[in-house]
Write a protein that holds these residues in place. Structure first.
Motif, mmCIF file in Angstrom:
data_model
loop_
_atom_site.group_PDB
_atom_site.id
_atom_site.type_symbol
_atom_site.label_atom_id
_atom_site.label_comp_id
_atom_site.label_asym_id
_atom_site.label_seq_id
_atom_site.Cartn_x
_atom_site.Cartn_y
_atom_site.Cartn_z
ATOM 1 N N ALA A 1 48.557 34.763 45.754
ATOM 2 C CA ALA A 1 47.469 34.029 46.413
ATOM 3 C C ALA A 1 47.952 32.676 46.906
ATOM 4 N N VAL B 1 50.281 33.124 49.968
ATOM 5 C CA VAL B 1 49.541 33.415 51.199
ATOM 6 C C VAL B 1 48.947 32.137 51.779
ATOM 7 N N ASN B 2 48.312 31.344 50.924
ATOM 8 C CA ASN B 2 47.731 30.080 51.400
ATOM 9 C C ASN B 2 48.783 29.154 51.990
ATOM 10 N N SER C 1 42.365 32.341 49.951
ATOM 11 C CA SER C 1 42.933 33.137 48.856
ATOM 12 C C SER C 1 42.880 32.369 47.538
ATOM 13 N N ASN D 1 48.000 28.061 42.571
ATOM 14 C CA ASN D 1 46.659 28.595 42.731
ATOM 15 C C ASN D 1 45.862 28.541 41.436
ATOM 16 N N ILE E 1 42.093 37.708 47.983
ATOM 17 C CA ILE E 1 43.227 37.377 48.845
ATOM 18 C C ILE E 1 42.968 38.121 50.156
ATOM 19 N N TYR F 1 40.826 42.050 46.410
ATOM 20 C CA TYR F 1 39.649 41.378 45.853
ATOM 21 C C TYR F 1 39.630 41.533 44.341
#
Length: 585
Positions: free
Chosen positions: A343, A346-347, A110, A333, A163, A169
């Protein structure tokens, strides 16, 4: 000192190489570059300061990267990594006599791009908005990347970021102004496979999400006494290694969605170089900031600042040898606003973070405060808010399905508004067990005892309503450049939030089996009170959190706490976490 040396360089009195040799070795930026969609041959770009002519050794975790994987051009270092040969880990540089700050490098998929200053414009609401970068949330039954590429080809765009776990996207549009962009948005939004179009509204260089009320507190005393901060530290230090019944604690990884931290400040100077969390060992991974009193240093400092009178005193740092080892990852990010926040989140979740600190949030244009006036801080247009709402909903659906043990701690906001309805505020309006919302209080003037509701009052600026789960002290001293120098007073729900995050991280170290629902329950059961007793009518200016219920006081219908707002009690929360272990057995 940083600013003085930079001034000399700007005046031509110091050469760039001499400047690099004098300045400490620091990583100020770390972002994916090149093709962000490839998951195998990844390219990373580092912006570095303080690097002389020597070639540094680049460490990723406990491995030094091979020379052929590292390219240098001035103060920019480019890394070429085979993702299959590495795992997400802290990255840091080593040069003769110097070690940089460690930053977290996530090999997950992501990553989104931020707009440059020439790629933004002012919209009709007077807000900064991206002109040619938008994101598409693709319906879950579709292959997101394939569908995003189909749509991009149809409209002359390119897929540049993603992501993937959220089927989201990022596209770069063939648009030169907002009229062209909005025409494309209408057409792409009508595609059957598109669930939502996400438009980013934030400054290209400096994010606004972390802005906070900086008014002075009523009294300049230790605000944290209201949450029994030191009592909790003492309890953890004594109870965990107790001779009679020691508790085996577990390490916890915490994610803080912020831009950077100043590693030249005494609060963080001890975290340079490699770090492996373990018994009595706390690690902080972050990009380096240029000044100590930035938002990220203040938020992260409440968790991890060294206890040497450099501004903050980190709760997790204070646990000392009783600590099982905590990792605090400060990561954002890129500077792409809310999309980048998600993003990064999520990572981090995929990298094993159990607790996420979100000291940010936004209000919709036209949102009213509790007095009926318009909120004028951290506002976004209806177009942007609708996209953010869909993205956040997808994030929490993904959390529930794939990572139900993760909890997000979010600031209620400082608009003197309501946190619980999406037309006013995001993300605090979401109703999910995995989101816990924190309001802010401050010390009252009268000489009440600590346990009494009048010991603190709601901060006038704090957002309110039934969606706020608990409150904590909103005023802190910021990090400083020198030991013993008093930091400036910063106030806001941004700083109340990490007090709760630190408490939750310590609770999870005691009992990792606690679910987000159980954590919220224990925080509410252990809470002290503030304010007047409430009813269940519309909230007024005195009501801060959801009122304490009989179920949160062992079913006692006439308990004096009932109907009042909940105030964080850090020590009692830890005691209940210990008791929860016995109940599981």
């Amino acid at each position: 000192m940083k600013g003085f040396v930079l001034l000399l360089a700007w005046m031509g009195l110091v050469s760039p190489l001499a400047l690099a040799a004098e300045a400490p070795l620091r990583i100020t930026q770390l972002q994916r570059c090149g093709d962000l969609l490839t998951g195998t041959n990844q390219q990373w770009c580092l912006q570095v300061s303080g690097l002389g002519e020597q070639r540094p050794t680049v460490w990723l975790g406990d491995k030094a990267l091979p020379v052929q994987a590292v390219q240098r051009q001035g103060q920019v270092i480019t890394l070429h990594l085979q993702a299959s040969q590495h795992r997400s880990a802290p990255l840091w540089l080593e040069a003769p006599g110097q070690r940089s700050n460690p930053v977290w490098l996530s090999l997950n998929s992501s990553h989104v791009l931020a707009a440059r200053p020439d790629e933004v414009a002012k919209n009709m609401d007077g807000l900064t908005t991206y002109v040619d970068l938008v994101s598409l949330l693709i319906e879950e039954q579709h292959d997101g990347l394939a569908e995003a590429r189909r749509i991009a080809d149809k409209y002359g765009a390119r897929v540049v970021g993603a992501i993937p776990p959220l089927n989201t996207y990022q596209l770069r549009l063939p648009a030169g102004d907002l009229m062209q962009r909005d025409a494309l948005l209408l057409r792409m939004g009508s595609e059957a496979s598109v669930d939502a179009v996400i438009v980013e509204e934030s400054a290209p260089e400096r994010g606004e999400e972390g802005s906070a009320d900086s008014a002075q507190p009523v009294l300049e005393r230790d605000e944290w006494a209201a949450n029994r901060f030191m009592d909790a530290v003492y309890y953890y230090r004594k109870r965990i290694p107790a001779a009679q019944a020691p508790i085996k604690v577990q390490p916890v990884r915490v994610g803080v969605i912020e831009r950077n931290v100043d590693f030249d400040a005494p609060d963080f100077a001890g975290y340079s170089g490699g770090c492996t969390a373990g018994v009595g060992r706390l690690c902080v991974f972050a990009r380096d900031a240029g000044k100590p009193d930035n938002h990220g240093s203040s938020v992260a400092g409440i968790l991890a600042a060294d206890w040497q009178a450099g501004g903050n005193s980190g709760f997790l740092f204070g646990l000392d040898k009783a600590s099982p080892g905590f990792e605090v990852i400060v990561e954002r990010n890129s500077d792409a606003g809310i999309t980048a926040n998600i993003a990064a989140s999520v990572n981090l979740v995929e990298d094993g973070v159990r607790v996420l600190n979100w000291s940010w949030g936004i209000h919709r244009v036209g949102a009213k405060d509790i007095q009926g006036d318009e909120v004028d801080s951290l506002v976004r247009s209806g177009l942007a808010m609708s996209g953010y709402e869909e993205l956040l909903e997808e994030f929490f659906l993904w959390l529930r399905a794939k990572h139900p043990d993760v909890i997000v701690i979010n600031s209620a906001g400082n608009g003197s508004s309501r946190s619980g309805t999406d037309e006013y505020r995001l993300p605090s309006s979401f109703i999910t067990d995995q989101l816990l919302v924190v309001g802010g209080h401050q010390r009252a003037e009268q000489g009440a005892r600590l346990e009494e509701p009048g010991y603190v009052v709601k901060r006038d600026s704090s957002n309110v309503d039934m969606r706020v789960d608990i409150s904590a002290a909103a005023c802190i001293r910021a990090s400083t450049a020198q030991v013993g120098q008093p930091g400036a007073v910063h106030c806001g729900t941004s700083y109340a939030t990490p007090l709760v995050t630190a408490t939750v991280a310590a609770m999870l170290s005691i009992n990792p089996a606690l679910t987000p629902e159980q954590l919220r329950m224990l925080l509410r059961r252990s809470a002290m009170t503030l304010g007047q007793q409430q009813d269940f009518e519309a909230m007024d200016g005195e009501d801060l959190t959801a009122p304490i219920l009989p179920s949160e006081r062992n079913g006692q219908l006439y308990h004096p706490d009932l109907g009042r707002s909940a105030r964080l009690d850090m020590q009692k929360a830890l005691e209940l976490a210990v008791q929860s272990r016995d109940r599981v057995r």
